[in-house]
Design a protein around this motif. Sequence first.
Motif, PDB file in Angstrom:
ATOM      1  N   ALA A  73       0.813  -1.217   0.000  1.00  0.00           N
ATOM      2  CA  ALA A  73       0.000   0.000   0.000  1.00  0.00           C
ATOM      3  C   ALA A  73       0.844   1.263   0.000  1.00  0.00           C
ATOM      4  CB  ALA A  73      -0.927   0.008   1.215  1.00  0.00           C
ATOM      5  N   ILE A  74       2.134   1.141   0.293  1.00  0.00           N
ATOM      6  CA  ILE A  74       3.040   2.301   0.323  1.00  0.00           C
ATOM      7  C   ILE A  74       3.852   2.323  -0.960  1.00  0.00           C
ATOM      8  CG2 ILE A  74       5.003   3.346   1.501  1.00  0.00           C
ATOM      9  CD1 ILE A  74       3.905   2.220   4.112  1.00  0.00           C
ATOM     10  N   GLY A  75       3.651   3.369  -1.748  1.00  0.00           N
ATOM     11  CA  GLY A  75       4.358   3.476  -3.014  1.00  0.00           C
ATOM     12  C   GLY A  75       5.736   4.062  -2.898  1.00  0.00           C
ATOM     13  N   ASP A  76       5.955   4.914  -1.862  1.00  0.00           N
ATOM     14  CA  ASP A  76       7.243   5.579  -1.745  1.00  0.00           C
ATOM     15  C   ASP A  76       7.485   5.954  -0.289  1.00  0.00           C
ATOM     16  OD1 ASP A  76       9.638   6.620  -2.786  1.00  0.00           O
ATOM     17  OD2 ASP A  76       8.812   8.636  -2.972  1.00  0.00           O
ATOM     18  N   THR A  90      -2.767   3.205  -4.470  1.00  0.00           N
ATOM     19  CA  THR A  90      -3.554   2.017  -4.795  1.00  0.00           C
ATOM     20  C   THR A  90      -2.712   1.038  -5.605  1.00  0.00           C
ATOM     21  OG1 THR A  90      -4.349   2.923  -6.883  1.00  0.00           O
ATOM     22  CG2 THR A  90      -5.614   3.473  -4.881  1.00  0.00           C
ATOM     23  N   ALA A  91      -3.302  -0.101  -5.921  1.00  0.00           N
ATOM     24  CA  ALA A  91      -2.593  -1.111  -6.712  1.00  0.00           C
ATOM     25  C   ALA A  91      -2.220  -0.593  -8.085  1.00  0.00           C
ATOM     26  CB  ALA A  91      -3.452  -2.372  -6.837  1.00  0.00           C
ATOM     27  N   GLY A 119      -1.320   2.559  -8.584  1.00  0.00           N
ATOM     28  CA  GLY A 119      -0.433   3.695  -8.417  1.00  0.00           C
ATOM     29  C   GLY A 119      -1.109   5.027  -8.184  1.00  0.00           C
ATOM     30  N   GLU A 120      -2.427   5.026  -7.997  1.00  0.00           N
ATOM     31  CA  GLU A 120      -3.140   6.275  -7.738  1.00  0.00           C
ATOM     32  C   GLU A 120      -3.037   6.658  -6.261  1.00  0.00           C
ATOM     33  OE1 GLU A 120      -4.588   8.155 -10.132  1.00  0.00           O
ATOM     34  OE2 GLU A 120      -3.681   6.686 -11.474  1.00  0.00           O
ATOM     35  N   PRO A 121      -3.124   7.943  -5.937  1.00  0.00           N
ATOM     36  CA  PRO A 121      -3.081   8.353  -4.528  1.00  0.00           C
ATOM     37  C   PRO A 121      -4.195   7.683  -3.733  1.00  0.00           C
ATOM     38  CG  PRO A 121      -2.857  10.252  -5.985  1.00  0.00           C
ATOM     39  CD  PRO A 121      -3.226   9.097  -6.859  1.00  0.00           C
ATOM     40  N   ASP A 122      -3.881   7.285  -2.497  1.00  0.00           N
ATOM     41  CA  ASP A 122      -4.842   6.567  -1.662  1.00  0.00           C
ATOM     42  C   ASP A 122      -4.980   7.266  -0.313  1.00  0.00           C
ATOM     43  OD1 ASP A 122      -6.498   4.782  -0.421  1.00  0.00           O
ATOM     44  OD2 ASP A 122      -5.169   3.049  -0.615  1.00  0.00           O
ATOM     45  N   PRO A 123      -5.682   8.401  -0.287  1.00  0.00           N
ATOM     46  CA  PRO A 123      -5.816   9.133   0.976  1.00  0.00           C
ATOM     47  C   PRO A 123      -6.614   8.381   2.032  1.00  0.00           C
ATOM     48  CG  PRO A 123      -7.190  10.122  -0.728  1.00  0.00           C
ATOM     49  CD  PRO A 123      -6.337   9.107  -1.409  1.00  0.00           C
TER      50      PRO A 123
END
Length: 413
Positions: free
Chosen positions: A335-338, A352-353, A355-359
């Motif tokens: 769930a953590i992209g960076d 998200t899976a 690569g979209e922002p997941d607030p």
Amino acid sequence: MTELSPILKQATPVTVDHGAGCYVYGTDGRRYLDFTAGIGVTSTGHCHPKVVAAAQAQVASLIHGQYTTVLHRPLLELTERLGAVLPEGLDALFFANSGSEAIEAALRLARQATGRPNVVVFHGGFHGRTVAAATMTTSGTRFSAGFSPLMPGVHVAPFPTAYRYGWSEREATAFALRELDYLFATLTSPAETAAFIVEPVLGEGGYVPGNTEFFRGLRERADRHGILLIFDEIQTGFGRTGKFFGHQHFDVRPDVITIAKGLASGFPLSGIAASRELMSRAWPGSQGGTYGGNAVACAAAIATLDVIESEGLVDNAAARGEQLMRGLRDSAVKAIGDVRGLGLLAGAEFTTATGEPDPATAATAQRAAVDKGLLLLTCGAHMNVVRMIPPLIVTDTQIEDALAIWSEVLAEL
């Protein structure tokens, strides 16, 4: 019955009874590990004994001495003491209360000193909530929406946010500098540009560090065109990044810096620093304020500098920052992209899976951490970055405690 504005939303449900060091204690008696530090303000921790003693002694001597009416010793001593830590050549100071005021003072100085109307800011930057500062803020529309028209003369260039672009840092930097040159060709002539205003590490924009090549590119263009380079060190200053000022990681000389937050361990105090020659080009009457350079705040700032030096807090921030970053990277889940940051500015960006922002997941993680006794905040344009900003006094054990809670939170997502 009166109440706080309903627009003020608290990031945690905690009502604090008292604070000590890296901890706050709720009115319910519960202890919380505070990795918000008042959004980077309580640099020496909550109620450091030396800061408390200095403030108490000053309250008994002089609370307020309006500094365009009379001078007072804490103001003069702080001015002298800051000379030992400010970048070389920045030997004149103007004090105010808040970061926004410091930013507006820097803007006013830049326009008056150069006689030019425009400034360039960088995408993702946060500089404050007053009209001019909010106009220069691009970390989220929530800071500038709803009270247009905003201030004219502000142009926005890219910041080398490699993760957002999906490029390497070198590619993102080359793009950002190319676009800055294109901005000069299409929107604001260099001859009409007074200043670049930039954070060494984007704060509200998601804890994104700049890099040496980018900042050297700004310095070169500033020198070539007679533009001032202003570093907004409000969040990155006073040891937060593992050097005294954030820009020192990049070996680039500023013309002006803005300071606040960690300067006085929680007392309202801000300012700008520039060379005496540059500061003297401000117009008469353009600098002042009723509460700027308050005597108690200045006494607290002197004590803060004492603590930072005597306790080796800049080096501690560097070491504990490396420890924190390693732990965040080791514990990162899908769930953590960076994970990124500099010193004791650390952020984990949730995506998200696809690569979209997941607030939503970021907010869930932040709330879960609070429930487990760890206070955190979110930031970023989409509020999908959970950030950790512990006081500079944080110990290796406290870092490990925070990472253990964070690992529990991630395991339960």
